[in-house]
Design an enzyme around this catalytic site. Structure first.
Site, PDB file in Angstrom:
ATOM      1  CB  THR A 131      24.736 -57.816  21.294  1.00  0.00           C
ATOM      2  OG1 THR A 131      24.217 -58.871  20.512  1.00  0.00           O
ATOM      3  CG2 THR A 131      26.121 -57.470  20.252  1.00  0.00           C
ATOM      4  CG  ASP A 132      22.005 -56.615  25.912  1.00  0.00           C
ATOM      5  OD1 ASP A 132      22.949 -57.041  26.710  1.00  0.00           O
ATOM      6  OD2 ASP A 132      21.458 -55.457  26.135  1.00  0.00           O
ATOM      7  CB  CYS A 133      20.047 -60.648  21.066  1.00  0.00           C
ATOM      8  SG  CYS A 133      20.789 -59.421  19.763  1.00  0.00           S
ATOM      9  CE1 TYR A 134      22.512 -63.679  16.899  1.00  0.00           C
ATOM     10  CE2 TYR A 134      22.180 -61.135  16.902  1.00  0.00           C
ATOM     11  CZ  TYR A 134      21.979 -62.415  16.385  1.00  0.00           C
ATOM     12  OH  TYR A 134      20.935 -62.717  15.353  1.00  0.00           O
TER      13      TYR A 134
END
Length: 388
Positions: A131-134
């Protein structure tokens, strides 16, 4: 009458009298219940047995770049990752994964948990949901209990109040959670330690509740909730001990403080992995009724003899036998002498009770007031197939 606060004050002052439950049982007839209740402040109980409904909760800490775990293996054993980004849970009974079923090794989650507690390195392999944050997609490393944040046992079902005796009336060897059962009533295996078991000495859970501090795996733990398959409505004898599986406990404790002496992985051939675990529970002597229940003897506690050769939820039984009969090494089933053996370690269970006794006597361990009682009205609900 005593209170837990009064008992704790005596523990802190070094004046508390602490007996193991075996000491109570040995002295009950000679001294009498009133005299023991007057002398003793705490009774310690203990057991060391296979508890496969156990598991370890682990927080790895964030990686760089961060990963959101979605699959994870510890020494080849799958761990559940449907929590926060780097939280995982490994069950004691989870089997090691192998591409070929014939390659399955005789180890699983129980061994991984025991190895971590012993300070041994464990290989971790994981994949993540990008994901964008992971943004990280995979991760491999070696962990120990000192390189992870939280590592605690959360065990959904431990400490059956009573259990069954397994036999095999069929024609072939059976591999079960009690170990091998020989055909044609070749042996009988009992998993429960009998009258010394912690919950049998508090049959209505008057002293044990949510928040009770206990000895767990060589460290300090707590009763977290009722255990799964908690069935306090089981039929009981006049002395209030149940005639089969009854109450259970969910337990929690910091695995980083536990010791390999009291947490050991084990494996049952053609069945799977489990965890041998030492658990001790202190019983505050609030009144004479506590000693009355602690004085129960193996001759006064029974378990059902269950035939595992019938592959049904409700199996036929050969009646009830006392733990005194089981511990004699043989029982009679339909006129046949059958050898018996315990699955739990009676000796190590006594050592747990003695260890907890020493902790209390030296002021290392104080008792806690339960914050809420455990339910005593739970029915047992089986699953049935329903046609639409």
């Amino acid at each position: 009458m005593r209170t837990i606060a009064e008992i704790n004050a005596k523990i802190q002052a070094g004046r508390a009298t602490v007996w193991t439950v075996d000491q109570v049982k040995a002295q009950a007839k000679e001294l009498g219940i009133p005299e023991i209740a007057n002398r003793v402040d705490v009774v310690t109980t203990g057991t060391f047995e296979a508890m496969e409904a156990s598991g370890g909760m682990i927080n790895l800490g964030p990686t760089d770049p961060p990963i959101k775990l979605r699959q994870c293996w510890l020494d080849g054993v799958p761990a559940y990752t449907g929590f926060g980004a780097v939280d995982l849970y490994i069950g004691a009974a989870k089997a090691v994964e192998s591409p070929l079923e014939t390659d399955m090794e005789e180890r699983g989650g129980g061994q991984v948990i025991a190895n971590l507690i012993a300070g041994k390195p464990v290989q971790l392999r994981a994949t993540g949901q990008v994901t964008d944050c992971y943004p990280r997609a995979s991760f491999e490393t070696t962990i120990t209990k000192d390189t992870i944040n939280q590592f605690y046992l959360y065990n959904p079902r431990n400490l059956y109040q009573n259990f069954i005796v397994g036999v095999n009336g069929g024609e072939r060897l059976l591999h079960t959670y009690l170990g091998p059962l020989q055909p044609q009533l070749g042996n009988a295996v009992y998993a429960h330690p009998g009258a010394s078991a912690p919950l049998l000495n508090d049959p209505h859970l008057r002293l044990i509740g949510i928040g009770t501090r206990i000895f767990l795996g060589g460290g300090i733990g707590y009763v977290a909730w009722e255990g799964t398959q908690h069935f306090p409505l089981q039929k009981r004898l006049e002395n209030q001990t149940p005639i089969g599986p009854a109450a259970t406990l969910a337990l929690i404790g910091d695995a980083k403080t536990m010791t390999p002496e009291w947490v050991r992985g084990c494996y049952f051939k053609h069945y799977g992995s489990s965890l041998m675990l030492g658990v001790g529970i202190p019983l505050p002597v609030l009144d004479e009724r506590v000693i009355y229940h602690c004085a129960v003897q193996d001759e006064e506690v029974v378990a059902p003899v269950v035939d595992f050769s019938i592959p049904r939820r409700v199996r036929p039984t050969f009646g009830l036998v006392s733990y005194a009969q089981l511990k004699s090494g043989k029982i009679k089933i339909e006129g046949k002498t059958v050898r018996t053996a315990p699955l739990s370690s009676i000796y190590l269970g006594r050592q747990v009770a003695k260890e907890l006794q020493a902790w209390i006597q030296t002021g290392k361990f104080l008792l806690t007031e339960p914050v809420a009682p455990l339910a005593m009205d739970r029915a047992f609900l089986p699953q049935n197939l329903w046609e639409s």
